[in-house]
Scaffold this motif. Structure first.
Motif, short mmCIF file in Angstrom:
data_model
loop_
_atom_site.label_atom_id
_atom_site.label_comp_id
_atom_site.label_asym_id
_atom_site.label_seq_id
_atom_site.Cartn_x
_atom_site.Cartn_y
_atom_site.Cartn_z
N HIS A 1 1.00 -1.26 0.02
CA HIS A 1 -0.15 -0.06 -0.14
C HIS A 1 0.66 1.50 0.71
CE1 HIS A 1 -3.84 -1.45 0.00
NE2 HIS A 1 -3.74 -2.58 1.29
N ASP B 1 -2.00 -4.98 -4.11
CA ASP B 1 -2.08 -4.04 -3.00
C ASP B 1 -1.26 -3.62 -3.04
OD1 ASP B 1 -4.63 -3.59 -3.23
OD2 ASP B 1 -5.33 -4.88 -1.00
N ASN C 1 -7.23 -5.44 -5.80
CA ASN C 1 -8.26 -4.74 -5.59
C ASN C 1 -7.80 -3.06 -5.67
OD1 ASN C 1 -8.51 -5.56 -2.89
ND2 ASN C 1 -9.90 -4.10 -2.06
N HIS C 2 -6.62 -2.74 -4.72
CA HIS C 2 -6.76 -1.50 -4.98
C HIS C 2 -6.13 -1.00 -6.19
CE1 HIS C 2 -7.11 0.29 -0.61
NE2 HIS C 2 -7.81 -0.89 -0.62
N PRO D 1 -13.72 -11.88 -4.50
CA PRO D 1 -14.16 -12.16 -4.25
C PRO D 1 -15.28 -10.43 -3.95
CG PRO D 1 -14.03 -13.27 -2.79
CD PRO D 1 -12.66 -12.36 -3.70
N PHE E 1 -16.80 -7.15 -2.23
CA PHE E 1 -16.37 -6.63 -1.17
C PHE E 1 -16.04 -4.59 -1.36
CE2 PHE E 1 -13.90 -4.88 2.43
CZ PHE E 1 -15.21 -5.40 3.38
N HIS F 1 -4.68 -12.44 -4.58
CA HIS F 1 -4.67 -11.45 -4.16
C HIS F 1 -5.62 -11.33 -3.00
CE1 HIS F 1 -4.33 -7.85 -2.20
NE2 HIS F 1 -5.86 -7.66 -2.00
N LYS G 1 -12.62 -8.49 13.59
CA LYS G 1 -13.86 -7.32 13.95
C LYS G 1 -15.06 -8.20 12.78
CE LYS G 1 -12.33 -4.87 9.24
NZ LYS G 1 -11.66 -4.00 8.87
N GLN H 1 -15.32 -13.11 11.06
CA GLN H 1 -15.83 -13.99 9.81
C GLN H 1 -15.23 -14.49 8.90
OE1 GLN H 1 -17.75 -11.39 6.77
NE2 GLN H 1 -19.72 -11.00 8.36
N VAL I 1 -13.57 -15.19 5.07
CA VAL I 1 -14.24 -14.16 3.86
C VAL I 1 -13.08 -14.81 2.38
CG1 VAL I 1 -14.86 -12.54 5.40
CG2 VAL I 1 -12.52 -12.82 4.32
N GLY J 1 -4.33 -10.13 1.06
CA GLY J 1 -5.38 -9.28 0.91
C GLY J 1 -6.72 -8.96 2.07
N GLU K 1 -5.79 -8.96 8.79
CA GLU K 1 -5.51 -9.67 9.84
C GLU K 1 -5.24 -11.40 9.50
OE1 GLU K 1 -7.98 -7.97 7.69
OE2 GLU K 1 -9.25 -7.63 9.55
N VAL L 1 -3.98 -4.37 9.68
CA VAL L 1 -5.41 -3.75 10.09
C VAL L 1 -5.20 -1.89 9.45
CG1 VAL L 1 -5.94 -4.43 11.88
CG2 VAL L 1 -8.10 -4.68 9.83
N PHE M 1 -3.22 -0.79 8.39
CA PHE M 1 -2.18 -0.14 7.32
C PHE M 1 -1.10 -0.13 7.99
CE2 PHE M 1 -6.13 -0.66 5.35
CZ PHE M 1 -6.28 -0.56 4.33
N1 LIG Z 1 -15.59 -8.40 5.96
C1 LIG Z 1 -14.52 -8.14 4.67
N2 LIG Z 1 -13.57 -7.75 5.02
C2 LIG Z 1 -12.60 -7.67 3.63
C3 LIG Z 1 -12.74 -8.36 2.97
N3 LIG Z 1 -11.99 -7.97 1.90
C4 LIG Z 1 -10.29 -6.85 2.51
N4 LIG Z 1 -11.59 -6.33 4.46
C5 LIG Z 1 -10.85 -6.12 4.85
O1 LIG Z 1 -10.50 -4.90 4.24
C6 LIG Z 1 -8.99 -4.87 4.83
C7 LIG Z 1 -8.33 -4.13 3.91
O2 LIG Z 1 -8.82 -4.60 2.87
P1 LIG Z 1 -8.09 -4.16 1.30
O3 LIG Z 1 -8.87 -4.86 0.33
O4 LIG Z 1 -8.58 -2.78 1.37
O5 LIG Z 1 -6.08 -3.13 1.31
C8 LIG Z 1 -8.66 -6.20 4.91
O6 LIG Z 1 -7.64 -6.91 6.25
C9 LIG Z 1 -10.51 -6.71 5.93
O7 LIG Z 1 -9.91 -6.24 6.95
C10 LIG Z 1 -14.08 -9.02 2.13
O8 LIG Z 1 -14.18 -9.43 1.08
N5 LIG Z 1 -14.43 -9.23 3.43
#
Ligand SMILES: Nc1nc2c(ncn2[C@@H]2O[C@H](COP(=O)(O)O)[C@@H](O)[C@H]2O)c(=O)[nH]1
Ligand SMILES: [Mn+2]
Ligand SMILES: [Mn+2]
Length: 294
Positions: A67, A86, A117-118, A181, A183, A213, A225, A228, A230, A252, A255, A275, A277
């Motif tokens: 990032h 990213d 995705n970024h 997926p 988001f 990714h 948080k 879930q 994902v 991706g 955490e 998480v 950044f």
């Molecule tokens: N519930 C979900 N949380 C997600 C998903 N993809 C990402 N994330 C959350 O965002 C951060 C940062 O992701 P970024 O792509 O913006 O760098 C990641 O660590 C998660 O906490 C998702 O599909 N579902």
């Protein structure tokens, strides 16, 4: 049934009945098959950077989700750098140039990069829609002229960039793909199910290293948080039942930084940023025996 062996020996993956709810899929497969717990999977400790590389091995250095925060990262010895996307905040050409300069200063023999995705400007369909539908969501991206980003991939002169494509390096066949997926409507987002499976179906058999990714279901994909899972169910089935790479490297989910194995494939979530950044998770090194023909 999510995988079937056809008469010609090829395995075909179909959409999982729990595809749209990965947390439910995880619970179902864990209760019924213990699929995500010992003895089927194990945590793996990272190897210390000063571990001698065994003879006849290649050392991969895995990073992801940097990032645009590469300045303080201590990079270890290795042969091949893998970056799982990213690498920017928004895919702005200025960020891509800065990342490419950082790559240029690294000592690895080969550097392989995919988008995440970024990297908005790398997703041509996303950019076409952004101009039409959501002009104010990413103002600095919307302000770009097409000629600023049409050829943004060409700014990556110091690496091999993979996008639904593969490269053979030191005898290892490496495939890279940026899709995750859906988001919050970022780049390279697709709905879970058949849309993503269509992308995973492009991954050839015989791949040694898969770079995506995002994670597959159940492997370093927990978002605390939201309590879930994902990861993508179809990606997991593609990896475990059809492609069977030695290494599946991704990021991706920041955490989820860490390493697991199912006894055949090693799964590395190499997210450098936490998480919040902060670029504090160290690069992960991994040794693979050289393919016998190289
Ligand atoms: N519930 C979900 N949380 C997600 C998903 N993809 C990402 N994330 C959350 O965002 C951060 C940062 O992701 P970024 O792509 O913006 O760098 C990641 O660590 C998660 O906490 C998702 O599909 N579902
Ligand atoms: Mn990220
Ligand atoms: Mn991401």
């Amino acid at each position: 049934m999510t995988a079937a062996r056809m008469a010609h020996g090829k395995v075909t993956i179909t959409v999982d009945e729990y595809s749209s709810n990965p947390t439910q899929a995880f619970t179902h497969y864990n209760i019924n098959q213990s699929r995500f717990q010992p003895p089927h999977v194990h945590m793996v400790d990272p190897i210390p950077y000063d571990t001698p590389k065994p003879a006849g091995h290649t050392r991969f250095v895995c990073v992801s989700d940097t990032h645009s925060r590469t300045d303080g990262i201590q990079m270890p010895y290795g042969d091949v750098l893998l970056h799982m996307g990213d690498f920017t905040e928004l895919g702005l050409p200025s960020e891509v140039k800065k990342f490419n300069d950082w790559l240029g200063g690294l000592p690895y023999e080969f550097k392989v990069v995919i988008a995440g995705n970024h990297e908005l400007t790398f997703d041509k369909d996303f950019m076409a829609e952004l101009v039409k539908q959501d002009y104010y969501r990413f103002p600095s991206v919307s302000k770009l002229k097409p000629e600023d980003f049409d050829n943004v991939q060409s700014l990556l002169t110091n690496c091999v960039y993979l996008q639904d494509s593969d490269v053979t390096i030191k005898g290892f066949r490496i495939y890279g793909t940026p899709w995750t997926p859906w988001f919050n409507g970022w780049g390279f987002n697709l709905p879970r199910g058949q849309s993503l499976l269509d992308k995973w179906n492009l991954i050839p058999e015989g791949i040694d290293i898969l770079m995506t990714h995002g994670p597959p279901l159940g492997f370093r994909d927990w978002v605390p948080k939201e309590l879930q899972r994902v990861g993508c169910v179809e990606l997991l089935n593609t990896v475990q039942k059809r492609v069977r790479p030695k290494l599946h490297a991704f990021g991706g989910i920041h955490e989820g930084y860490g390493i697991m194995t199912d006894g055949y494939t090693t799964f590395i979530n190499a997210s450098t940023c936490t998480v919040s950044f902060q670029p504090t998770n160290p690069p992960i090194v991994f040794d693979l025996p050289n393919p016998s023909s190289s």
